[in-house]
Design a protein around this motif. Structure first.
Motif, PDB file in Angstrom:
ATOM      1  N   MET A  79      79.128  39.183  46.639  1.00  0.00           N
ATOM      2  CA  MET A  79      79.059  40.488  45.993  1.00  0.00           C
ATOM      3  C   MET A  79      78.874  40.302  44.486  1.00  0.00           C
ATOM      4  O   MET A  79      79.566  39.487  43.859  1.00  0.00           O
ATOM      5  CB  MET A  79      80.351  41.264  46.268  1.00  0.00           C
ATOM      6  N   SER A  80      77.950  41.049  43.910  1.00  0.00           N
ATOM      7  CA  SER A  80      77.739  40.983  42.475  1.00  0.00           C
ATOM      8  C   SER A  80      78.860  41.721  41.742  1.00  0.00           C
ATOM      9  O   SER A  80      79.254  42.819  42.138  1.00  0.00           O
ATOM     10  CB  SER A  80      76.397  41.613  42.115  1.00  0.00           C
ATOM     11  N   VAL A  81      79.356  41.112  40.663  1.00  0.00           N
ATOM     12  CA  VAL A  81      80.327  41.779  39.790  1.00  0.00           C
ATOM     13  C   VAL A  81      79.774  41.843  38.367  1.00  0.00           C
ATOM     14  O   VAL A  81      80.524  41.898  37.392  1.00  0.00           O
ATOM     15  CB  VAL A  81      81.696  41.069  39.817  1.00  0.00           C
ATOM     16  N   GLY A  82      78.445  41.836  38.250  1.00  0.00           N
ATOM     17  CA  GLY A  82      77.804  41.937  36.953  1.00  0.00           C
ATOM     18  C   GLY A  82      77.346  40.586  36.437  1.00  0.00           C
ATOM     19  O   GLY A  82      77.600  39.544  37.038  1.00  0.00           O
ATOM     20  N   THR A  83      76.677  40.623  35.302  1.00  0.00           N
ATOM     21  CA  THR A  83      76.086  39.415  34.733  1.00  0.00           C
ATOM     22  C   THR A  83      76.684  39.054  33.377  1.00  0.00           C
ATOM     23  O   THR A  83      76.180  38.159  32.703  1.00  0.00           O
ATOM     24  CB  THR A  83      74.566  39.597  34.566  1.00  0.00           C
ATOM     25  N   SER A  84      77.738  39.727  32.976  1.00  0.00           N
ATOM     26  CA  SER A  84      78.339  39.456  31.674  1.00  0.00           C
ATOM     27  C   SER A  84      79.092  38.129  31.694  1.00  0.00           C
ATOM     28  O   SER A  84      79.354  37.561  32.764  1.00  0.00           O
ATOM     29  CB  SER A  84      79.310  40.579  31.309  1.00  0.00           C
TER      30      SER A  84
END
Length: 430
Positions: A289-294
Motif C-alpha cells: 500500500m502506498s503511503v506517499g512519496t515524502s
C-alpha cells in the motif's frame, strides 16, 4: 482463460429452477446494498429472492428496494438450519451470501449448495474457512457442477482479476510467463468494516485453540490444491515494507503492508495452481500500500506495519481485546451514504515476465471499497453465474476463485458497471 482447463460445464441447459439468485443475509448492512444493486441493475426478468433469519426485516428491506423488487420472494432460514438452507439451495441457480464470519455462520449454506449443484458466491476473507470449503466440498462440487466462489468483493476480486488480466496481456504480447507481480494500493478512501473485524476475531480465536490452524493460515500456499507442488521461493512475507523502486522505477518512497495481503495473495496463488500454473511456474505475487512519496514514507510504512501487528496481538489477548471491542466497529456497522458514495480505491499492478518484459494493470472503482464497490462486485458475480453461463471459463465446478470461476465474464460486467480494469502494453525489458 488459458491454462489446463477441464471439461466444459456439465449443466449449460439446466434452467428449470424457480429462482436465478437468492441474496442470503439481505437484512445485513452489505446484504441490503447488494439487494439494492440487483434491484437497479439486474435484467428485468431475473428471478431474485431475499433470504435471512427474520421475515419482518426482509419485508422492510424489500419495501425499500422499489417497484422492481415488489414481488421478490422472501425466504426464512437460520444459518444452522440445514433443511431450510437445502430448500433455498435447491430452488436457486445461485446463492450469494453476506453472512459472516463465514467460519462461524457459513458452513451449512456452502455445504447445501455443493450438494445441490447450486452456484455460490460470498465475501469471505478468511483463509481457514476457504481451506475448510476446499477440503470438505471441492470434490462434491465438481461432481454436482456447483461453482463455489469465495472472495467476490474487495477481497479478492481486484487482486484476482488484475493478475488474470496481466496473464492475458503477457500471452497477447508473447512476453512469457509472469515472474513477479506486485499489487500496490495507490489510492483508498472508505470506512472500516465491522464485519471484517469480526472475521479477524473469529480466525484469531480458532488459531489460538489450534496450532495446526495457525501454521496453515501462515503458509503462503494455504489454499493451493497441492502445497508440495508449489515453487520454493524462499521467505514470502505478506506484511512487509517494500522499497517502492524495487517494484517499479516509476514509484517512490516506501510501501506499507496491505492489511488483506495475507488473504488475497493466497487466492491469487490458488488461481494459478488451479490453472496448472499457467500464470507462471515460479510466480512471486505480493501486495502493498502506498503511503506517499515524502521522506516520511519509511516512518509511515513502519507505523502501518506496527499498527497491524498491534491490532492482531491486541485481539488475541483478553485485556486488550476487551478494550478494542469497545472501540472498533461492530458487526453490521457501516459508513453513511456520503462516505459510501465518495469512497474509492485504485489498485495498480506492476509485473515482470520471464522474458524481462514489464507490464502494468489497474483496477479502480468509485464507492467505498468494502461496501458500495463490494456490493457491485458481489452482485455482478452472481449475475454472471446466473445469466452468463456460456461466457464463463469452462470448469466442472468445485471450490474456485473469481478468476477461475468467472474470468472475463466478470471483467465485462464490472466494466459495464463503471469499474476500470485495464492493462498496459509491454514497455521494454527489465
Amino acid at each position: 482463460m488459458a491454462g489446463n482447463q477441464p471439461d466444459a460445464d456439465p449443466r449449460p441447459g439446466d434452467r428449470d429452477r424457480e429462482l436465478d439468485i437468492v441474496v442470503y443475509g439481505a437484512t445485513g448492512f452489505v446484504g441490503r446494498l447488494v439487494a439494492a444493486h440487483l434491484a437497479r441493475s439486474a435484467p428485468e426478468k431475473t428471478r431474485i429472492a431475499l433470504a435471512g433469519r427474520s421475515r419482518p426485516r426482509l419485508e422492510t428491506v424489500r419495501s425499500g428496494l422499489g417497484e422492481r423488487a415488489g414481488d421478490w420472494p422472501l425466504l426464512v432460514a437460520e444459518a444452522d438450519d440445514r433443511e431450510a438452507l437445502e430448500r433455498i439451495a435447491g430452488a436457486a441457480h445461485v446463492v450469494l451470501t453476506t453472512v459472516g464470519p463465514y467460519g462461524k455462520y457459513g458452513k451449512e449454506l456452502v455445504a447445501a449448495c455443493a450438494r445441490a449443484g447450486t452456484d455460490y458466491a460470498d465475501l469471505c476473507g478468511e483463509v481457514l474457512f476457504v481451506r475448510d470449503c476446499i477440503d470438505a466440498h471441492h470434490g462434491q462440487a465438481r461432481a454436482t457442477g456447483a461453482r463455489i466462489v469465495n472472495a467476490c468483493g474487495f477481497d479478492s476480486v481486484p487482486s484476482d482479476l488484475g493478475v488474470h488480466l496481466l496473464h492475458e496481456r503477457a500471452r497477447a504480447e508473447d512476453a512469457g510467463e509472469l515472474a513477479e507481480v506486485t499489487l500496490v494500493l495507490t489510492a483508498l478512501r472508505g470506512g472500516f468494516s465491522g464485519g471484517t473485524i469480526d472475521s479477524l476475531r473469529h480466525q484469531i480465536d480458532v488459531m489460538k485453540r489450534d496450532p495446526a490452524a495457525r501454521r496453515l493460515a501462515a503458509h503462503p500456499y494455504a489454499l493451493s490444491p497441492d502445497r508440495s507442488a508449489e515453487p520454493r521461493l524462499g521467505r514470502q512475507s505478506d506484511l512487509a515494507r517494500i522499497p517502492a523502486r524495487e517494484v517499479s522505477p516509476a514509484l517512490r518512497g516506501t510501501l506499507a503492508p496491505f492489511v488483506m495481503a495475507p488473504f488475497n495473495t493466497r487466492v491469487v496463488r490458488r488461481s494459478n495452481a488451479l490453472l496448472g500454473h499457467a500464470y507462471g511456474s515460479g510466480l512471486r505475487y505480493r501486495e502493498a500500500m502506498s503511503v506517499g512519496t515524502s521522506p516520511l514514507s519509511p516512518l509511515l510504512a513502519a507505523g502501518v506495519q506496527a499498527g497491524l501487528g498491534a491490532l492482531t496481538a491486541g485481539l488475541a489477548l483478553p485485556p486488550t481485546r476487551w478494550a478494542l471491542d469497545r472501540l472498533l466497529p461492530k458487526p453490521g456497522d457501516g459508513p453513511g451514504e456520503k462516505l459510501r458514495r465518495e469512497g474509492h480505491f485504485t489498485a495498480d499492478f506492476f509485473a515482470r515476465t520471464t522474458t524481462g518484459a514489464r507490464l502494468t494493470a489497474r483496477v479502480r472503482a468509485q464507492g467505498d471499497p468494502g461496501y458500495a464497490a463490494t456490493a457491485v462486485m458481489l452482485g455482478e458475480a452472481a449475475l454472471a453465474l446466473a445469466l452468463d453461463r456460456a461466457a464463463l471459463p469452462p470448469t466442472p465446478g468445485g471450490v474456485l476463485t473469481p478468476a477461475t470461476a468467472l474470468g472475463d465474464a466478470l471483467v465485462t460486467r464490472l466494466r459495464a458497471a463503471g469499474m476500470t480494469l485495464t492493462t498496459g502494453a509491454a514497455s521494454g525489458r527489465a
